[in-house]
Scaffold this motif. Structure first.
Motif, mmCIF file in Angstrom:
data_model
loop_
_atom_site.group_PDB
_atom_site.id
_atom_site.type_symbol
_atom_site.label_atom_id
_atom_site.label_comp_id
_atom_site.label_asym_id
_atom_site.label_seq_id
_atom_site.Cartn_x
_atom_site.Cartn_y
_atom_site.Cartn_z
ATOM 1 N N ARG A 9 -2.965 6.173 0.403
ATOM 2 C CA ARG A 9 -3.731 5.055 0.938
ATOM 3 C C ARG A 9 -5.225 5.357 0.896
ATOM 4 O O ARG A 9 -6.043 4.507 0.589
ATOM 5 N N ALA A 10 -5.552 6.630 1.194
ATOM 6 C CA ALA A 10 -6.951 7.037 1.201
ATOM 7 C C ALA A 10 -7.575 6.866 -0.184
ATOM 8 O O ALA A 10 -8.775 6.648 -0.322
ATOM 9 N N ASN A 42 -15.867 -2.717 5.269
ATOM 10 C CA ASN A 42 -15.889 -2.138 3.944
ATOM 11 C C ASN A 42 -17.041 -2.822 3.220
ATOM 12 O O ASN A 42 -17.007 -4.032 3.005
ATOM 13 N N THR A 56 0.863 -1.179 0.000
ATOM 14 C CA THR A 56 0.000 0.000 0.000
ATOM 15 C C THR A 56 0.899 1.227 0.000
ATOM 16 O O THR A 56 1.863 1.284 0.741
ATOM 17 N N LYS A 116 -13.848 -1.793 11.724
ATOM 18 C CA LYS A 116 -13.440 -1.534 10.345
ATOM 19 C C LYS A 116 -14.229 -2.471 9.429
ATOM 20 O O LYS A 116 -14.091 -3.684 9.509
ATOM 21 N N ASP A 164 -7.914 -4.003 7.440
ATOM 22 C CA ASP A 164 -7.983 -2.734 8.161
ATOM 23 C C ASP A 164 -9.045 -1.871 7.478
ATOM 24 O O ASP A 164 -10.214 -1.912 7.847
ATOM 25 N N SER A 165 -8.667 -1.118 6.461
ATOM 26 C CA SER A 165 -9.689 -0.353 5.727
ATOM 27 C C SER A 165 -10.366 -1.208 4.658
ATOM 28 O O SER A 165 -11.428 -0.854 4.147
ATOM 29 N N LEU A 182 -9.068 -1.723 1.749
ATOM 30 C CA LEU A 182 -8.687 -1.243 0.417
ATOM 31 C C LEU A 182 -7.805 -2.246 -0.329
ATOM 32 O O LEU A 182 -7.922 -2.405 -1.536
ATOM 33 N N ASP A 214 -8.490 -2.058 17.328
ATOM 34 C CA ASP A 214 -7.934 -1.205 16.274
ATOM 35 C C ASP A 214 -6.630 -0.567 16.753
ATOM 36 O O ASP A 214 -6.564 0.633 17.028
#
Ligand code: XMP
Ligand code: MG
Length: 181
Positions: free
Chosen positions: A77-78, A138, A71, A136, A105-106, A108, A152
């Motif tokens: 990363r966002a 998604n 990443t 977390k 985590d996110s 992504l 977290d």
């Protein structure tokens, strides 16, 4: 037990991890009984220990291949930017693929990976993730097999690292915040 001054607290010891992996493997063996061959896609480096312990317990026919992802720094990363450092050796077209990942985590990373693999026309795609950070989620990503929900915080060990350190600890531990802040 091997410890380190950077470690704040052990969250999951080796026995706890291996007992849970027994259960995950049982579930996977059951769910894929009718499938001729599955292709395990393990994400390096973080998932290497998990992959190894999981696959020792998988009794259905399978092959394993590896992909290394990274990443980008905090800012990109966002935007969900992930780099492929090393691609798979085998083609995945028409394969029943099971992604094995260390941590969600996110989400992504998994989202990026699923997009790539789907574009290669896999026969089916599922995810097996050892840990998910609490709170977390998604909505784009479904984890089919989840080991543990963890707080977290930054965790290391059992494949997970901080700046490539602590990856080979046999347990998963919380890092002291002063180490990564
Ligand atoms: P995303 O946000 O894409 O994150 O779901 C997944 C990737 O981020 C890394 N990551 C961690 N690595 N300890 C680690 O060693 C952690 O606490 C942690 N949180 C996120 C990891 O590379 C994972 O593939
Ligand atoms: Mg990492």
């Amino acid at each position: 037990m091997r410890s380190h001054p950077d470690i704040k607290k052990i969250l999951l010891d080796e026995n706890t991890i291996l007992n849970r992996i027994d259960k995950l493997a049982e579930q996977i063996n059951d769910d894929y009984t009718d499938i001729e061959n599955i292709m395990i896609v393990s994400i390096l480096k973080g998932a290497f220990m998990f992959t190894s312990d999981l696959l020792k317990r998988i009794t259905i026919p399978h092959i394993v291949d590896f992909m290394a992802l990274s990443t980008y720094g905090a800012e990109s990363r966002a935007s969900g930017e992930v780099r492929v450092i090393m691609d798979l050796r085998h083609p995945v077209q028409n394969q029943h693929v099971l992604i094995v990942e260390d941590i969600f985590d996110s989400g992504l990373t998994l989202q990026f990976l699923e997009r790539i693999l789907q574009s290669r026309n896999v026969a089916s795609l599922k995810t097996c993730v050892l840990t998910q950070k609490e709170g977390k989620k998604n909505p784009e990503i479904k984890i089919d097999y989840l080991g543990f929900t963890i707080p977290d915080v930054w965790v290391v060990g059992y494949g997970l690292d901080y700046a490539d350190k602590h990856r080979t600890l046999p347990y998963i531990a919380e890092l002291k915040p002063e180490v990564y802040h």
